[in-house]
Motif scaffolding. Structure first.
Motif, PDB file in Angstrom:
ATOM      1  N   ALA A   1       0.831  -1.198   0.000  1.00 55.45           N
ATOM      2  CA  ALA A   1       0.000   0.000   0.000  1.00 55.45           C
ATOM      3  C   ALA A   1       0.868   1.253   0.000  1.00 55.45           C
ATOM      4  N   LEU A   2       0.300   2.357  -0.477  1.00 50.22           N
ATOM      5  CA  LEU A   2       0.983   3.651  -0.529  1.00 50.22           C
ATOM      6  C   LEU A   2       0.096   4.716   0.104  1.00 50.22           C
TER       7      LEU A   2
ATOM      8  N   CYS B   1      10.263   5.642   1.499  1.00 49.00           N
ATOM      9  CA  CYS B   1       9.654   6.949   1.282  1.00 49.00           C
ATOM     10  C   CYS B   1      10.275   7.660   0.083  1.00 49.00           C
ATOM     11  N   ARG B   2       9.499   8.584  -0.450  1.00 47.27           N
ATOM     12  CA  ARG B   2       9.961   9.433  -1.547  1.00 47.27           C
ATOM     13  C   ARG B   2       9.446  10.837  -1.292  1.00 47.27           C
ATOM     14  N   LEU B   3      10.317  11.828  -1.445  1.00 51.67           N
ATOM     15  CA  LEU B   3       9.937  13.231  -1.307  1.00 51.67           C
ATOM     16  C   LEU B   3       9.819  13.836  -2.704  1.00 51.67           C
TER      17      LEU B   3
ATOM     18  N   ASP C   1       5.639  10.403  -0.124  1.00 50.82           N
ATOM     19  CA  ASP C   1       4.968   9.152  -0.466  1.00 50.82           C
ATOM     20  C   ASP C   1       5.620   8.037   0.347  1.00 50.82           C
ATOM     21  N   PHE C   2       4.812   7.271   1.092  1.00 47.96           N
ATOM     22  CA  PHE C   2       5.315   6.177   1.913  1.00 47.96           C
ATOM     23  C   PHE C   2       4.750   4.852   1.412  1.00 47.96           C
ATOM     24  N   ALA C   3       5.597   3.817   1.408  1.00 47.25           N
ATOM     25  CA  ALA C   3       5.193   2.476   1.002  1.00 47.25           C
ATOM     26  C   ALA C   3       5.297   1.527   2.195  1.00 47.25           C
ATOM     27  N   GLY C   4       4.265   0.695   2.362  1.00 49.82           N
ATOM     28  CA  GLY C   4       4.240  -0.255   3.452  1.00 49.82           C
ATOM     29  C   GLY C   4       5.045  -1.507   3.159  1.00 49.82           C
ATOM     30  N   PRO C   5       5.209  -2.362   4.175  1.00 51.59           N
ATOM     31  CA  PRO C   5       4.528  -2.279   5.467  1.00 51.59           C
ATOM     32  C   PRO C   5       5.245  -1.355   6.456  1.00 51.59           C
ATOM     33  N   GLY C   6       4.481  -0.817   7.400  1.00 50.98           N
ATOM     34  CA  GLY C   6       5.063   0.042   8.417  1.00 50.98           C
ATOM     35  C   GLY C   6       4.038   1.008   8.970  1.00 50.98           C
TER      36      GLY C   6
END
Length: 204
Positions: free
Chosen positions: A149-150, A167-169, A189-194
């Motif tokens: 997920a994002l 993550c991406r800035l 933008d963050f990508a899981g898991p976390g």
């Protein structure tokens, strides 16, 4: 060091309890009250400067132990982030309230230098073990991201995220104004898991 919070989430206060001789680093301006016998030592001018808050101090408990009450300058919450010694955390610079000696701030953390293109940016990296006490502009939400997920978070609402989250800035509008130092015009933008910690109100 133990941390208990009260008056949350609108006007949070962190009660930091110290064992005999134990010390905690905090910004002097955030001290509301303390038990008798706590000593304060200001760091040298060459020490770490807390974003927007001046030089931090080291508060040490006497032989019988003691406590300090710490609070942000304005309304908002306080959040003890427990570091486990295995995973580091990237934290909004203005959020620092207190840390024990077992929690380190990693100046010049390479992943942040890469993220911000060598600039200082608006995040700091912390590692070690123990509670890192954060000052928040509003109540804290822990956004759990499932694998694959994002999510996108605006920098003024970002409180902290662990090294394990990708993550991406990026620029919200490439043609608009942008600032690496404040986060203006940018998005994460963050990508899981976390799990990513956000605050319900923007940082001042």
């Amino acid at each position: 060091m133990q941390v208990h919070t009260r008056h949350t989430p609108a006007f949070g206060v962190a009660r930091v309890s110290l064992a005999p001789g134990e010390a905690v680093q905090a910004v002097s301006d955030t001290l509301v009250a303390n038990s008798f016998g706590i000593t304060e030592a200001r760091q040298s001018r060459g020490g770490l400067r807390v974003h927007g808050k001046g030089e931090p101090s080291v508060f040490t408990a006497p032989k019988e132990g003691g406590w300090l009450d710490l609070a942000p300058a304005g309304p908002g919450d306080v959040y003890p982030l427990e570091l486990d010694g295995r995973v580091g955390w990237n934290v909004a610079k203005q959020a620092f309230l207190a840390r024990p000696s077992t929690v380190r701030v990693d100046a010049g953390w390479r992943a942040l230098q890469v993220l911000f293109g060598g600039d200082g940016g608006f995040l700091e990296h912390y590692s070690g073990t123990g509670p890192l006490v954060l000052a928040c502009a509003g109540p804290v939400d822990a956004l759990k991201i499932e694998a694959g997920a994002l999510i996108t978070v605006r920098p003024p609402h970002l409180l902290a995220y662990p090294d394990t989250v990708q993550c991406r800035l990026r620029a919200v509008d490439p043609s608009g104004p942008q600032s690496i130092r404040t986060g203006e015009g940018l998005a994460f933008d963050f990508a899981g898991p976390g799990t990513v910690l956000v605050q319900a109100r923007k940082s001042p």
